[in-house]
Scaffold this motif. Structure first.
Motif, PDB file in Angstrom:
ATOM      1  N   SER A  69      21.844   7.759  -8.302  1.00 42.68           N
ATOM      2  CA  SER A  69      21.513   6.345  -8.086  1.00 42.68           C
ATOM      3  C   SER A  69      21.112   6.099  -6.628  1.00 42.68           C
ATOM      4  CB  SER A  69      22.671   5.435  -8.490  1.00 42.68           C
ATOM      5  OG  SER A  69      23.786   5.619  -7.656  1.00 42.68           O
ATOM      6  N   TYR A  70      21.726   6.831  -5.715  1.00 41.03           N
ATOM      7  CA  TYR A  70      21.381   6.744  -4.286  1.00 41.03           C
ATOM      8  C   TYR A  70      19.955   7.241  -4.057  1.00 41.03           C
ATOM      9  CZ  TYR A  70      22.229   7.417   0.790  1.00 41.03           C
ATOM     10  OH  TYR A  70      22.186   7.378   2.160  1.00 41.03           O
ATOM     11  N   VAL A  71      19.610   8.371  -4.673  1.00 37.82           N
ATOM     12  CA  VAL A  71      18.252   8.916  -4.551  1.00 37.82           C
ATOM     13  C   VAL A  71      17.244   7.928  -5.137  1.00 37.82           C
ATOM     14  CG1 VAL A  71      16.694  10.733  -5.386  1.00 37.82           C
ATOM     15  CG2 VAL A  71      18.958  11.339  -4.500  1.00 37.82           C
ATOM     16  N   ALA A  72      17.518   7.426  -6.341  1.00 38.09           N
ATOM     17  CA  ALA A  72      16.597   6.490  -6.992  1.00 38.09           C
ATOM     18  C   ALA A  72      16.434   5.210  -6.184  1.00 38.09           C
ATOM     19  CB  ALA A  72      17.095   6.166  -8.398  1.00 38.09           C
ATOM     20  N   THR A  73      17.549   4.664  -5.708  1.00 37.30           N
ATOM     21  CA  THR A  73      17.491   3.419  -4.930  1.00 37.30           C
ATOM     22  C   THR A  73      16.692   3.602  -3.643  1.00 37.30           C
ATOM     23  OG1 THR A  73      19.617   2.714  -5.821  1.00 37.30           O
ATOM     24  CG2 THR A  73      18.896   1.657  -3.786  1.00 37.30           C
ATOM     25  N   ASN A  74      16.928   4.705  -2.950  1.00 38.11           N
ATOM     26  CA  ASN A  74      16.202   4.954  -1.698  1.00 38.11           C
ATOM     27  C   ASN A  74      14.714   5.181  -1.946  1.00 38.11           C
ATOM     28  OD1 ASN A  74      17.789   5.168   0.919  1.00 38.11           O
ATOM     29  ND2 ASN A  74      19.156   6.105  -0.558  1.00 38.11           N
ATOM     30  N   ASN A  75      14.386   5.973  -2.955  1.00 38.74           N
ATOM     31  CA  ASN A  75      12.976   6.272  -3.193  1.00 38.74           C
ATOM     32  C   ASN A  75      12.222   5.066  -3.732  1.00 38.74           C
ATOM     33  OD1 ASN A  75      13.206   8.869  -2.253  1.00 38.74           O
ATOM     34  ND2 ASN A  75      13.634   9.726  -4.255  1.00 38.74           N
ATOM     35  N   ILE A  76      12.768   4.410  -4.727  1.00 39.34           N
ATOM     36  CA  ILE A  76      12.094   3.224  -5.280  1.00 39.34           C
ATOM     37  C   ILE A  76      12.018   2.122  -4.224  1.00 39.34           C
ATOM     38  CG2 ILE A  76      12.266   1.385  -7.008  1.00 39.34           C
ATOM     39  CD1 ILE A  76      13.507   3.583  -8.877  1.00 39.34           C
ATOM     40  N   GLY A  77      13.113   1.907  -3.517  1.00 37.94           N
ATOM     41  CA  GLY A  77      13.125   0.899  -2.450  1.00 37.94           C
ATOM     42  C   GLY A  77      12.108   1.197  -1.367  1.00 37.94           C
ATOM     43  N   GLY A  78      11.966   2.465  -1.020  1.00 37.49           N
ATOM     44  CA  GLY A  78      10.981   2.854  -0.008  1.00 37.49           C
ATOM     45  C   GLY A  78       9.562   2.575  -0.449  1.00 37.49           C
ATOM     46  N   PHE A  79       9.254   2.907  -1.707  1.00 33.18           N
ATOM     47  CA  PHE A  79       7.910   2.643  -2.230  1.00 33.18           C
ATOM     48  C   PHE A  79       7.628   1.148  -2.303  1.00 33.18           C
ATOM     49  CE2 PHE A  79       8.343   6.948  -4.296  1.00 33.18           C
ATOM     50  CZ  PHE A  79       7.400   7.562  -3.486  1.00 33.18           C
ATOM     51  N   VAL A  80       8.606   0.384  -2.755  1.00 28.31           N
ATOM     52  CA  VAL A  80       8.429  -1.072  -2.840  1.00 28.31           C
ATOM     53  C   VAL A  80       8.216  -1.659  -1.451  1.00 28.31           C
ATOM     54  CG1 VAL A  80       9.589  -3.247  -3.412  1.00 28.31           C
ATOM     55  CG2 VAL A  80       9.668  -1.334  -5.023  1.00 28.31           C
ATOM     56  N   ALA A  81       9.029  -1.253  -0.490  1.00 28.46           N
ATOM     57  CA  ALA A  81       8.888  -1.767   0.878  1.00 28.46           C
ATOM     58  C   ALA A  81       7.529  -1.396   1.472  1.00 28.46           C
ATOM     59  CB  ALA A  81      10.013  -1.225   1.757  1.00 28.46           C
ATOM     60  N   ALA A  82       7.083  -0.166   1.240  1.00 31.84           N
ATOM     61  CA  ALA A  82       5.770   0.248   1.741  1.00 31.84           C
ATOM     62  C   ALA A  82       4.658  -0.580   1.097  1.00 31.84           C
ATOM     63  CB  ALA A  82       5.545   1.731   1.477  1.00 31.84           C
ATOM     64  N   GLY A  83       4.759  -0.799  -0.204  1.00 34.40           N
ATOM     65  CA  GLY A  83       3.751  -1.591  -0.903  1.00 34.40           C
ATOM     66  C   GLY A  83       3.697  -3.027  -0.408  1.00 34.40           C
ATOM     67  N   VAL A  84       4.856  -3.628  -0.233  1.00 32.03           N
ATOM     68  CA  VAL A  84       4.916  -5.005   0.281  1.00 32.03           C
ATOM     69  C   VAL A  84       4.343  -5.062   1.690  1.00 32.03           C
ATOM     70  CG1 VAL A  84       6.487  -6.862   1.001  1.00 32.03           C
ATOM     71  CG2 VAL A  84       6.824  -5.731  -1.208  1.00 32.03           C
ATOM     72  N   GLY A  85       4.720  -4.108   2.522  1.00 32.69           N
ATOM     73  CA  GLY A  85       4.199  -4.063   3.893  1.00 32.69           C
ATOM     74  C   GLY A  85       2.692  -3.922   3.926  1.00 32.69           C
ATOM     75  N   MET A  86       2.164  -3.026   3.103  1.00 30.40           N
ATOM     76  CA  MET A  86       0.717  -2.837   3.055  1.00 30.40           C
ATOM     77  C   MET A  86       0.003  -4.094   2.553  1.00 30.40           C
ATOM     78  SD  MET A  86       0.705   1.072   1.626  1.00 30.40           S
ATOM     79  CE  MET A  86      -1.049   1.215   1.424  1.00 30.40           C
ATOM     80  N   ALA A  87       0.579  -4.748   1.547  1.00 31.59           N
ATOM     81  CA  ALA A  87      -0.020  -5.982   1.033  1.00 31.59           C
ATOM     82  C   ALA A  87      -0.028  -7.087   2.091  1.00 31.59           C
ATOM     83  CB  ALA A  87       0.724  -6.442  -0.222  1.00 31.59           C
ATOM     84  N   LEU A  88       1.073  -7.206   2.835  1.00 35.58           N
ATOM     85  CA  LEU A  88       1.134  -8.230   3.891  1.00 35.58           C
ATOM     86  C   LEU A  88       0.129  -7.958   4.999  1.00 35.58           C
ATOM     87  CD1 LEU A  88       4.985  -8.782   4.127  1.00 35.58           C
ATOM     88  CD2 LEU A  88       3.261 -10.399   3.271  1.00 35.58           C
ATOM     89  N   VAL A  89       0.005  -6.711   5.399  1.00 34.01           N
ATOM     90  CA  VAL A  89      -0.971  -6.373   6.442  1.00 34.01           C
ATOM     91  C   VAL A  89      -2.390  -6.679   5.958  1.00 34.01           C
ATOM     92  CG1 VAL A  89      -2.011  -4.441   7.699  1.00 34.01           C
ATOM     93  CG2 VAL A  89       0.475  -4.692   7.622  1.00 34.01           C
ATOM     94  N   LYS A  90      -2.674  -6.289   4.732  1.00 37.94           N
ATOM     95  CA  LYS A  90      -3.990  -6.543   4.175  1.00 37.94           C
ATOM     96  C   LYS A  90      -4.280  -8.046   4.097  1.00 37.94           C
ATOM     97  CE  LYS A  90      -6.981  -5.290   0.335  1.00 37.94           C
ATOM     98  NZ  LYS A  90      -7.081  -4.516  -0.910  1.00 37.94           N
ATOM     99  N   ARG A  91      -3.288  -8.815   3.680  1.00 37.98           N
ATOM    100  CA  ARG A  91      -3.487 -10.260   3.549  1.00 37.98           C
ATOM    101  C   ARG A  91      -3.696 -10.942   4.888  1.00 37.98           C
ATOM    102  NH1 ARG A  91       0.361 -14.764   0.641  1.00 37.98           N
ATOM    103  NH2 ARG A  91      -0.972 -16.506   1.179  1.00 37.98           N
ATOM    104  N   PHE A  92      -2.897 -10.582   5.889  1.00 35.38           N
ATOM    105  CA  PHE A  92      -2.950 -11.285   7.165  1.00 35.38           C
ATOM    106  C   PHE A  92      -3.911 -10.681   8.179  1.00 35.38           C
ATOM    107  CE2 PHE A  92       1.213 -12.629   5.492  1.00 35.38           C
ATOM    108  CZ  PHE A  92       0.990 -14.008   5.486  1.00 35.38           C
ATOM    109  N   PHE A  93      -4.218  -9.398   8.026  1.00 35.68           N
ATOM    110  CA  PHE A  93      -5.076  -8.743   9.017  1.00 35.68           C
ATOM    111  C   PHE A  93      -6.324  -8.118   8.414  1.00 35.68           C
ATOM    112  CE2 PHE A  93      -0.721  -8.572  10.636  1.00 35.68           C
ATOM    113  CZ  PHE A  93      -0.885  -9.303  11.800  1.00 35.68           C
ATOM    114  N   GLY A  94      -6.437  -8.244   7.095  1.00 37.44           N
ATOM    115  CA  GLY A  94      -7.411  -7.765   6.336  1.00 37.44           C
ATOM    116  C   GLY A  94      -8.593  -7.141   6.205  1.00 37.44           C
TER     117      GLY A  94
END
Length: 94
Positions: A69-94
């Motif tokens: 569960s630790y591995v899954a939480t870290n990996n899924i959380g990392g991908f989600v955070a990266a995706g959100v970060g990339m979307a925010l950068v694209k939206r605001f700095f695009g």
């Protein structure tokens, strides 16, 4: 045991602040780039080492569900955070 994590942290704590960073020898990189690369390497070194020690320790203690569960939480959380970060950068700095 926390000993392996402490050992990795001690090894990691030496290179960058003491100028022993091998990136210092590369020509054509700005001092800021060298620092960012060195800090990035050292940061990932300790983070991944801590993560690995925790997972292997829990598996050896028979706490497989906790480790997975630790591995899954870290990996899924990392991908989600990266995706959100990339979307925010694209939206605001695009």
């Amino acid at each position: 045991s926390a000993a392996p994590t402490v050992d990795v942290s001690k090894v990691n704590g030496f290179p960058t602040p003491n100028g022993a960073n091998p990136l210092q020898r590369f020509q054509g990189l700005s001092p800021r780039t060298k620092l960012m690369m060195g800090v990035g390497f050292c940061g990932s070194f300790t983070t991944f080492s801590t993560f690995s020690v925790d997972v292997v320790g829990w598996i050896s203690e028979g706490k497989t569900a906790r480790a997975l569960s630790y591995v899954a939480t870290n990996n899924i959380g990392g991908f989600v955070a990266a995706g959100v970060g990339m979307a925010l950068v694209k939206r605001f700095f695009g």
